[in-house]
Design a protein around this motif. Structure first.
Motif, short mmCIF file in Angstrom:
data_model
loop_
_atom_site.label_atom_id
_atom_site.label_comp_id
_atom_site.label_asym_id
_atom_site.label_seq_id
_atom_site.Cartn_x
_atom_site.Cartn_y
_atom_site.Cartn_z
N ASN A 120 -4.10 -26.65 -11.65
CA ASN A 120 -5.23 -25.79 -12.01
C ASN A 120 -5.10 -25.30 -13.45
O ASN A 120 -4.93 -24.12 -13.74
N TRP B 147 -20.07 -21.71 -8.04
CA TRP B 147 -19.74 -22.83 -7.16
C TRP B 147 -20.78 -22.94 -6.07
O TRP B 147 -21.15 -21.94 -5.44
N GLN C 155 -15.15 -30.06 -7.10
CA GLN C 155 -13.92 -29.94 -6.35
C GLN C 155 -14.23 -30.12 -4.87
O GLN C 155 -15.40 -30.22 -4.49
N CYS D 153 -18.27 -29.01 -13.26
CA CYS D 153 -17.05 -29.20 -12.49
C CYS D 153 -17.37 -29.56 -11.04
O CYS D 153 -18.41 -29.16 -10.51
N PRO E 131 -9.87 -29.12 -9.19
CA PRO E 131 -11.17 -29.33 -9.84
C PRO E 131 -11.14 -30.51 -10.81
O PRO E 131 -10.09 -30.89 -11.32
N SER F 279 -11.50 -34.57 -17.22
CA SER F 279 -10.34 -33.68 -17.26
C SER F 279 -9.98 -33.32 -15.82
O SER F 279 -10.79 -32.73 -15.09
N ASP G 179 -11.86 -18.27 -11.32
CA ASP G 179 -11.31 -19.52 -11.82
C ASP G 179 -9.81 -19.64 -11.55
O ASP G 179 -9.16 -20.53 -12.08
N ILE H 73 -15.52 -25.44 -17.71
CA ILE H 73 -16.89 -24.98 -17.99
C ILE H 73 -16.83 -23.62 -18.69
O ILE H 73 -15.98 -22.78 -18.38
N PHE I 42 -13.37 -31.86 -14.27
CA PHE I 42 -14.34 -31.45 -15.27
C PHE I 42 -14.99 -32.67 -15.92
O PHE I 42 -14.31 -33.58 -16.36
N CYS J 148 -11.09 -26.87 -14.54
CA CYS J 148 -12.54 -26.68 -14.71
C CYS J 148 -12.74 -25.96 -16.03
O CYS J 148 -12.46 -24.76 -16.15
N THR K 2 -22.32 -25.79 -12.62
CA THR K 2 -22.88 -26.32 -13.86
C THR K 2 -23.88 -25.33 -14.44
O THR K 2 -24.38 -24.45 -13.72
#
Length: 1332
Positions: A125, A443, A506, A504, A362, A532, A260, A538, A364, A536, A390
């Motif tokens: 993470n 999410w 997941q 992202c 996650p 990636s 996050d 973002i 990316f 995440c 997003t």
């Protein structure tokens, strides 16, 4: 997160020594205190602490990637086939990291030129290092030996660091050696499972909802810090009253995407009502609502949730799920107290002092990414699930080629759409969608199940969102899924409309099997590109919000944009005001008196507001109205219990202060009408009545007096009703008296309150009037300095414009080049200069390299006229504008530095060896603050305060022959020699002529002209002009009566010039210059001009050529006969409206045109540079009415009139160009603009009693009264004709007027109503004409 509270009031029974009322509060979560931290952390580590995505061979192992080491092959290099290379170091425990450094591989052509830095506590993470709102890319090496070090602007804490190369040597491959600098880090951690609460009591969050901190009091005070939609919400109430008039609730939101699984730092500092709310590196400063300063809480403060208290504050909020660390309160370690069970933790089922890591993985995606994963082929059910977040409203989430068609899952306009395109049935397509606004950065879970004759789509596990279709369909899985994009484009399949996804994903589930992302990371399964993994990245580009002044921020995965509608500001970040700074600025744009929006501080915090602008010939007045009605009655007040009248203005006090601070002078009229109500003087010296000004200070003087003088105007002038007192009202008479005057000390204005204290006795009463605040001028607009030598300059404090900067000023010069201003940093700088006579440049560097914008003028700029320059730089773009005409814009790079960091003084003029500026700079404003150039220039050699020569730039605004007059702080237009008035000589001066009214102007000798009062006289003719071969005549008129004399110029001979309306309303020009038996006549047009509409006439003669222009038709030329003379000899008198001449006058003129005379309006009358009508109207009235008779005109007063002449512009010519519409005029106030008060009068009950009511029942009433009015008007007209018939005598003057002249057949009833009594000295009583 850490918690640190300095508070002398709250919390639980374990700490009963603290009182329950707090004036000061300090809360800190996850606050990292970086001490001196310079240890090399990676060099001492063993080889096993280093790992990598791949190794070129054993000599290139990651353990050799230590800086300045030559072991193995001299560094780390991955395999050439590695699509996602990275080098990772395990620091052994969590460390504070303050800097990183890199080298290339020793003695090779391998190095890394650009890389990213990731960090983590668990080796999973990952979080990328951010700077300036972007995922930061560090610049690397350009050779193998030099070391490049980067100090981190924001320190980080983590155990694992990962270096991800982005670019490398074109001559070789990736080569890397590293060093990490920092020191040790330790903190107690508590894991919250969402059920337990610590009473009394850094933050790693797993969920997007949950209460972090809560405390409440018995009187309604509370403080709550909670996560809501992955944002941090602080709610605080220092007290509300039971009546609801004081509402103390304050709510502030900060941050985004806080779920996050990473640590975040929170600091809350409060002193009284001032609060600093910091999250990570962003701080908000705000002031709580209400009027109370203390936070009154119970003896308990809860962390992790809200225990049940029986009070309504809780509202069923969720408890916090995540971790907090380093919690301190007033020097006590709360985490340690909980560990030693000194606090109440009974609500915890399993209290854990370690942060439990989550198992999410996650992925990316950027605009060029895709991830291909295997599923289960040839299954009769397609079962898919994943979570995504997003900011983009559109994108491709998933694509798969089925055995008999294709499947797309997209996000379209914020909704999730599923599209099956089946080939088994030609043209068969299934489209379903669910959800809304799913591009909110949160999410969201997608679940899709498709099987025979059934497709089900569900969003976020909500059954209400489930969409089902029973369309006949047979699906069989294809076994391969493409997420976030696809490289498959085939003519055999329907190509999807959205080719990529930015955001992202997941928890990916394919054909009911979880995707093994660890195997993907190791390259065992799947294919990916530009993805990636295990992070995440973002970014919320709207937090902090770079859209200023209330602009609305919207974003995508790559950028943000600002919507400025309705804010009064414009630009990429809503930084620049669309309004001018003052009424003075509007005047010098050529605007006339009106109501305008102004913004005194431009891009500063003050918002725009409306004022009334009154542009006079030499001053500009700004008026701000208040809501106190005139003559407000006050009774029942005493010195012990005064009546306090509160005034509210149409602008805030901060906005009004901006006006008064920059104004030359301000004034406010106050009036106190009294009957047995004393005003100021009392036996003990304390006034009965006082007023409160801008700074909430009491003032004991009244209008017409000054500060420190407890008197009224009459006390200053020594003319009070009773000489023993200093105010009329203090005499305490039973008759009505009044004390009034102007308050002119602008630092005390405006009047906010008036406390009246003597109206409680029988018969005692007072009436108070406080007029609007009126301020004149704008010193900021004219604040100027003249630079007289190339080396002269002014210096000011460092310009603070890190993320948003604007600069505006005026300049005038005759030099070809010069630096306007400059401010420097280490590498950053900002500069504005005149680079050539036609080029102005704006250059700066914020760390990405120098940027220069240049605008090119079509005309030379060194013309010694004023030119305006505006420059702006923000995180979105840079803009340079010249004279509101030439504009150059440059977008900011999508990645890179955004902060302008300066440290030197700001230099205006020459600096740093640059070419100095020669000329004037005026109204220099930087981020809304006007620099005081004049004050600084008073003590600076080579620079002089002020600047002359305003007329070279603004003289064009003086119209119609008005002359521009220079002033120290501007200019004015001298309209005395024109037929116009107003600030720009554009207001027609005209008059309404009743029957028999005439104006006479005597052409004077040069000697007489020398004695003429220049304030009122238009330019007289000199002796050389007495015999004329040229005439220039211009005027406008409107009338409904013909025939009539418009203008007549007589002479001492038989020569004359006349402009008349014939009986049919047509215009005729008559010249009698000699040489002809009859006067030469020109019938200008066949149209009836006596139609009540304004008409304009412009006529000129040069010798024999006469040119006439009527209205806006093309000019027409005529020629005098060859035998005609060309000289108008010995001009004597000019008449308007009627001829009253004792000499020789054309009998035809008298017989057909002179009776009853011109009835209507004449405007802007000019004859050879003389304005006879304006001169007559401006001539002062003497004591006796007989001074107005024509034979009383003297040399000192050449113009006079007979009859009733009322000044009016009713004869003004209509506009030839329509006014600018409200939609395109940003300065004009439209009817829909918000404004708290009516500018005319602010009525307390909201009803303007001077307004008309239109609509509904009132409309029918209006129609009814109109019918009655028409009937009455018809009856009156009938009576007029009857009376006129009964008294049908013609008026006869003692002139050459014909006695047989008949009244005009076209004379209307309206004309006959308007009249005046003839002068008894010149009209025979037996032949008096009656006008009714």
């Amino acid at each position: 997160f850490s918690l640190e509270i300095e508070q002398g009031d709250v919390l639980s029974p374990p700490l009963p020594t603290f009182p329950s009322v707090s004036l000061r509060t300090r809360l800190a979560f996850g606050l990292i205190q970086f001490k001196k931290c310079e240890e090399a952390l990676s060099s001492p580590l063993p080889h096993t602490a280093f790992s990598a995505s791949s190794v070129f061979n054993s000599g290139y192992a990651p353990g050799y990637a230590k800086i300045n080491r030559r072991g193995g092959a001299g560094g780390w290099s991955p395999q050439d086939s590695d699509s996602y290379p990275w080098l990772q170091v395990d620091l052994g425990s969590r460390r504070q990291v303050v800097a990183v450094a890199t080298q290339g591989r020793y003695s090779s052509s391998d190095w890394t030129t650009r890389y990213r830095l990731l960090y983590s506590d668990s080796g999973r993470n990952w979080k990328p290092y951010h700077r300036d709102g972007n995922i930061w890319a560090f610049s690397g090496n350009s050779n193998t030996e030099s070391m490049v070090r980067h100090d981190l602007a924001q320190g980080i804490v983590g155990r694992f660091l990962r270096f991800v190369p982005l670019d490398w040597s074109v001559e070789g491959r990736i080569g890397l050696r590293i060093e990490v600098y920092g020191c040790s880090y330790w903190a107690d951690v508590i894991n919250f499972d969402g059920q337990g609460v610590i009473s009394y009591r850094d933050l790693c969050n797993h969920k997007s909802e949950g209460v972090i901190l809560h405390g409440e009091g018995q009187q309604g005070d509370y403080i709550t810090l909670e996560l809501r939609h992955a944002k941090l919400l602080l709610q605080i109430n220092l007290g509300s009253n039971q009546y609801g008039s004081i509402l103390g609730h304050t709510s502030v939101t900060s941050g985004s995407l806080l779920d996050d699984h990473h640590w975040h730092s929170v600091v809350i500092e409060r002193y009284r009502r001032n609060v600093n709310f910091s999250l990570d590196t962003h701080t908000q400063h705000f002031r709580t609502n209400g009027e109370f300063d203390h936070l009154d809480l119970d003896y308990e403060l809860s962390f992790g949730g809200m225990p049940y208290s029986g009070k309504p504050v809780g509202g069923g909020r969720k408890n916090f799920r995540g971790c907090m660390e380093s919690i301190n309160y007033n020097g006590d370690n709360i985490t340690d107290l909980a560990r030693r069970k000194k606090l109440d933790t009974s609500s915890f089922r399993n209290l854990s002092f370690s942060c439990i890591e989550t198992h999410s993985f996650p992925v990316f995606f950027n605009a060029t990414s895709f991830l291909q994963l295997p599923g289960r082929a040839n299954q009769d059910t397609v079962s898919l699930g994943f979570q995504f977040r997003t900011w983009n409203a559109n994108g491709l989430l998933l694509f798969s080629i089925l055995d008999d068609g294709t499947l797309e899952i997209t996000i379209e306009d914020g909704k999730v759409g599923v599209h099956f395109n089946m080939t088994q049935m030609k043209g068969s397509r299934i489209d379903i969608s669910s959800g809304s606004a799913l591009n909110d950065g949160q999410w969201h879970a997608v679940r899709l199940v498709a099987k025979e004759n059934s497709v089900t789509l569900m969003i976020d596990g909500d059954e209400a969102s489930a969409v089902r279709t029973t369309t006949p369909i047979t699906v069989r899985s294809g076994g391969t899924y493409h997420l976030g994009g696809s490289t498959l484009v085939s003519s055999d399949h329907n190509t999807f409309s959205h080719m990529s996804f930015q955001g992202c994903m997941q928890a990916i589930l394919l054909d009911d099997q979880p995707a093994d992302m660890h195997a993907v990371e190791k390259g065992i399964v799947g294919v990916f590109e530009n993805v990636s993994l295990d992070m995440c990245a973002i970014i919320d580009r709207c937090m902090p919000n770079h859209c200023e002044h209330g602009g609305r921020c919207t974003q995508t995965g790559e950028s943000f944009s600002c919507t400025c509608d309705g804010t009064g500001y414009t630009g990429a970040t809503c930084h620049t005001s669309v309004f001018e700074q003052s009424c003075e600025a509007y005047k010098h744009l050529g605007r006339s008196s009106d109501t305008y929006w102004i913004d005194p501080d431009g891009s500063g915090p003050l918002g725009p507001f409306k004022v009334n602008c009154n542009m006079t010939e030499d001053m500009v007045w700004t008026t701000v109205v208040n809501n106190l009605p005139a003559q407000t009655s006050v009774t029942g007040s005493s010195r012990e219990r005064r009546t306090v009248l509160q005034l509210n203005y149409s602008a805030s006090m901060e906005q009004i202060t901006a006006i008064t601070t920059s104004a030359e002078d301000c004034q406010q009229h106050v009036s106190y009408a009294c009957r047995m109500s004393r005003l100021l003087n009392t036996p003990d010296g304390t006034p009965y009545t006082w007023w409160v000004g801008r700074n909430s200070e009491k003032h004991f003087y009244w209008g017409g007096s000054g500060p420190g003088i407890q008197k009224c105007s009459c006390g200053i002038d020594r003319n009070c009703t009773d000489p023993k007192y200093h105010c009329n009202c203090d005499a305490d008479h039973k008759q009505w008296r009044e004390d009034s005057g102007l308050l002119v000390y602008k630092d005390h204005l405006p009047v906010n309150q008036v406390a009246v204290g003597d109206t409680n006795r029988p018969g005692s009463e007072a009436k108070l009037t406080v007029g609007p605040l009126r301020c004149q001028g704008d010193r900021n607009y004219w604040n100027a300095a003249s630079f007289t030598t190339p080396s002269s300059y002014l210096h000011f404090p460092t310009f603070q414009g890190e993320t948003s900067a604007d600069i505006s000023f005026y300049f005038k010069t005759s030099a070809s080049y010069g630096v306007f201003l400059e401010n420097l940093g280490n590498t950053d700088f900002i500069r504005l200069e005149l680079k050539s006579p036609t080029v102005v440049s704006f250059s700066f560097d914020v760390g990405n390299g120098p940027v220069e914008l240049a605008v090119h003028s079509a005309m030379p700029l060194n013309d010694d006229q004023w030119h305006r320059v505006t420059a702006e730089r923000n995180v979105k773009e840079a803009v340079l504008q010249l004279d509101l005409t030439y504009r150059e814009a440059r977008p900011a790079p999508p990645q890179g530095h955004t902060r302008l960091e300066l440290f030197s003084q700001l230099y205006v003029g020459a600096a740093g060896g640059q070419r100095g500026f020669l000329g004037c700079i005026r109204s220099l404003r930087m981020n809304g603050v006007t620099l005081d150039l004049e004050e600084r220039s008073k003590v600076t050699p080579g620079v002089k305060p002020g600047c002359q020569g305003h007329c070279t730039s603004y003289g064009m605004y003086c119209r119609n022959g008005g002359k521009c007059v220079e002033k120290y702080n501007g200019y004015s237009c001298d309209c005395r020699t024109t037929a116009y008035d107003g600030p720009f000589c554009t207001k027609d001066v005209g008059g309404f002529f009743e029957a028999g009214t005439l104006v006479r102007y005597n052409f004077l000798s040069e000697a007489a002209a020398a004695n003429q009062d220049s304030r009122f006289l238009a330019r007289p003719l000199t002796p050389r002009e007495v015999n004329l071969t040229r005439e220039e005549v211009a005027f406008s008129f409107s009338t409904s009566n013909a025939p009539a004399v418009l203008l007549y110029v007589s002479s001492q001979t038989q020569d004359y010039l006349a402009l008349v309306l014939r009986q049919n309303g047509t215009l005729q020009v008559r010249y009698n210059l000699g040489g002809l038996k009859e006067p030469f006549t020109i019938d200008v047009d066949q149209r009836n001009l006596a139609n009540g509409q304004p008409h304009s006439i412009n006529m000129s003669r040069s010798n024999r050529t006469v040119t006439i222009q009527l209205d806006h038709y093309p000019p027409v030329s005529y020629s005098l006969p060859e035998i005609s003379d060309t000289q108008l000899n010995l001009v004597k008198t000019l008449f308007l409206g009627k001829v009253f001449e004792t000499g020789v006058v054309d009998p035809v003129l008298i017989e057909h045109y002179n009776t009853p005379g011109f009835i209507g309006c004449l405007s802007r009358v000019e004859f050879n540079g003389i304005a006879p009508l304006k001169t007559a109207l401006r001539t002062p009235v003497t004591d006796t009415p007989t001074d107005r008779v024509l034979d009383r005109a003297t040399d000192s007063q050449p113009a006079s009139y007979q009859g009733k002449l009322v000044e009016s512009n009713c004869g003004a010519s209509p506009l030839t160009i329509p006014p600018m519409s409200a939609a395109t005029d940003p300065w004009r106030v439209d009817s829909g603009a918000e404004f708290p008060f009516n500018e005319e009068r602010v009525i307390p009950d909201g009803v303007n009693r001077n307004s008309a009511i239109i609509g509904g029942e009132d409309r029918s009433r209006s129609t009814y009264w109109r019918i009655i009015a028409v009937v009455i008007f018809t009856i009156l007209c009938t009576l007029v004709f009857l009376i006129r018939y009964m008294f049908r005598h013609k008026g006869s003057y003692h002139t050459n007027e014909s006695k047989a002249a008949e009244p005009a057949s076209s004379e209307s009833a309206d004309t006959t109503i308007i009249g005046t009594d003839p002068n008894p000295e010149t009209i025979d009583e037996s032949k008096k004409e009656w006008f009714i």
